[in-house]
Design a protein around this motif. Sequence first.
Motif, PDB file in Angstrom:
ATOM      1  N   THR A  25       0.852  -1.177   0.000  1.00  0.00           N
ATOM      2  CA  THR A  25       0.000   0.000   0.000  1.00  0.00           C
ATOM      3  C   THR A  25       0.888   1.227   0.000  1.00  0.00           C
ATOM      4  OG1 THR A  25      -1.713  -1.181   1.175  1.00  0.00           O
ATOM      5  CG2 THR A  25      -1.851   1.200   1.198  1.00  0.00           C
ATOM      6  N   THR A  81      -7.043  -5.793  -1.426  1.00  0.00           N
ATOM      7  CA  THR A  81      -5.603  -5.676  -1.278  1.00  0.00           C
ATOM      8  C   THR A  81      -4.880  -7.024  -1.250  1.00  0.00           C
ATOM      9  OG1 THR A  81      -5.856  -5.595   1.115  1.00  0.00           O
ATOM     10  CG2 THR A  81      -5.713  -3.488  -0.029  1.00  0.00           C
ATOM     11  N   SER A 131      -3.084  -2.140  -7.309  1.00  0.00           N
ATOM     12  CA  SER A 131      -4.355  -1.775  -6.705  1.00  0.00           C
ATOM     13  C   SER A 131      -5.449  -2.523  -7.470  1.00  0.00           C
ATOM     14  CB  SER A 131      -4.504  -0.254  -6.849  1.00  0.00           C
ATOM     15  OG  SER A 131      -5.824   0.150  -6.699  1.00  0.00           O
TER      16      SER A 131
END
Lengths: 225, 225
Positions: B6, B21, B172
Motif C-alpha cells: 500500500t 488488497t 491496486s
Amino acid sequence: MSDLSTTERTRHRRLREQGRTDREALFEVLRAGFVCHLGVVVDGDPMVVPTVYGFDSGHLYVHGSVASRSLEYGIRDGESGGDGQGHGSAVCVTITHVDGLVLARSVFEHGVNYRSAMIYGVPRVLEGDDKLAALRCLTEHMAPGQWEYARQPNRKELAATKILAIPLDEASVKVRQGHPDDADDPHDVWAGVLPLATTWQAPITDPLATRPVPEHIRRHSGPLP
Amino acid sequence: MSDLSTTERTRHRRLREQGRTDREALFEVLRAGFVCHLGVVVDGDPMVVPTVYGFDSGHLYVHGSVASRSLEYGIRDGESGGDGQGHGSAVCVTITHVDGLVLARSVFEHGVNYRSAMIYGVPRVLEGDDKLAALRCLTEHMAPGQWEYARQPNRKELAATKILAIPLDEASVKVRQGHPDDADDPHDVWAGVLPLATTWQAPITDPLATRPVPEHIRRHSGPLP
C-alpha cells in the motif's frame, strides 16, 4: 471525410497498414464501447484509470471522478489544465475493442484483432449547462433512454460530478482484422482467428425494484458493434 | 494471502468498499483477460497503448513493441529505465473487465460493474533466456498450447521482439459488483443490472491453412472468466 490531425505523436510509425486517419473511423470506434482508459501524469508518473465516456462531433466526455487524484494535480474547475502551453495536464484517452486472437504459424506473428483509438488533449472541466449536457450525452451513450427514465441529477449531485471535455482534434485510430500474415511460413500447422464477441445479457432486476424492465432497456441487447 | 503493497498511490481513496488488497484478487483479474492498457510518459505527456500481457507469480510481462516510442525515451535494453530513483520511466498498467451496466433509479448512481487492476512499476527490458521464457509465458496465457504447436521464434525474430517485465509489487485492485446502491431513492422506476459477457467464438480457419483446428484451440472456448 475530414481527416484527423497528424501530429508527431499521432503519425503512424509502426504497422502503418493498420492506421486510419478519417474521422468516421474514430466515431466507429467510439460508438462500439462505453469504457475508456484515461491516462494522466501524476508527479511525473503515468496513471491509467478506466472510466465511462460519451461523445459528440467535437468532444469526448469522460467521468472525471475516477481521475480525481490527477485532477487535484493541475486541472482546476472551469479551466483548462496545465501550464498554459498545453503541457502538464494533457491526457491520453484510449478506447480498445478486442475482436479476437490471431493464431499464426509462427509465435512471432501471433497477435490480436482489435480496433483502437487514442485521443490526446488538454481537458476542460465542465460547469453549469455544459456539464449537464455532457452528463446527458454520456448517460445516453451508455444506456439510451435512461436520461429521461431515471431521476436526473439534483444540484447537489451535479456539484459532486466531474465531467471532462477533451477535444477530438488530435487522435489516432488503428484497426487490425483478418488472418495471420505468415502464410508463407514453412511450419505447416493450423492457422486462423479465434474471434471474441461481447454481448449484452438479459437484464437482472434489482430485487428491491417494483417495476418491470422498460422497453428501452429490453432493446439494449445483442452483441456490441 | 499476502497483501499487495500500500503506497500513497495504491491506497484506496474513493469508493473504498471496492478496493481489495490481497494478491489473489490481483491474479483473478490478470487471469480473466490478455489485453492491458500500458501507460507511459512521453515528453511529459501521458500515452496509453493497448498490448497483450502474460504473468507469473512475481511479474507482469508485456509486449513492448507497441510502446516502442516510449521505450526510445528512457528505457534501455537490459536495464531498468529512469533516473535511478525509480522515476521518469515508470509505467502504469491497467487491466479492466467490464461486467455490465448498473442502471440505478437516479442518473447519479449509474455506473459499471467491473474488475480492474492497476500495476505501477519501473519495467526492465528482458534479454536472452529471460526474454524467451517471458514470451512463452505471454503466448501460453493468450492461447494455451500454442508455444509448442506454432513455430517458436528464431534468433532474428527474438531480436525484433521487446518484452518488458514489471514487478507485481505495487498494485491496486478494484471490483464493483451487484445492484445499484440507491434503493432508497423515491423515484420509483425499474432498476437493475445489464450484464455483458465476452465469449470465444468458433475458430475461423485461414483459407491458406492445410490442417484441421487442433484440439488445444477447440478447447479454448466459452466465456472469458
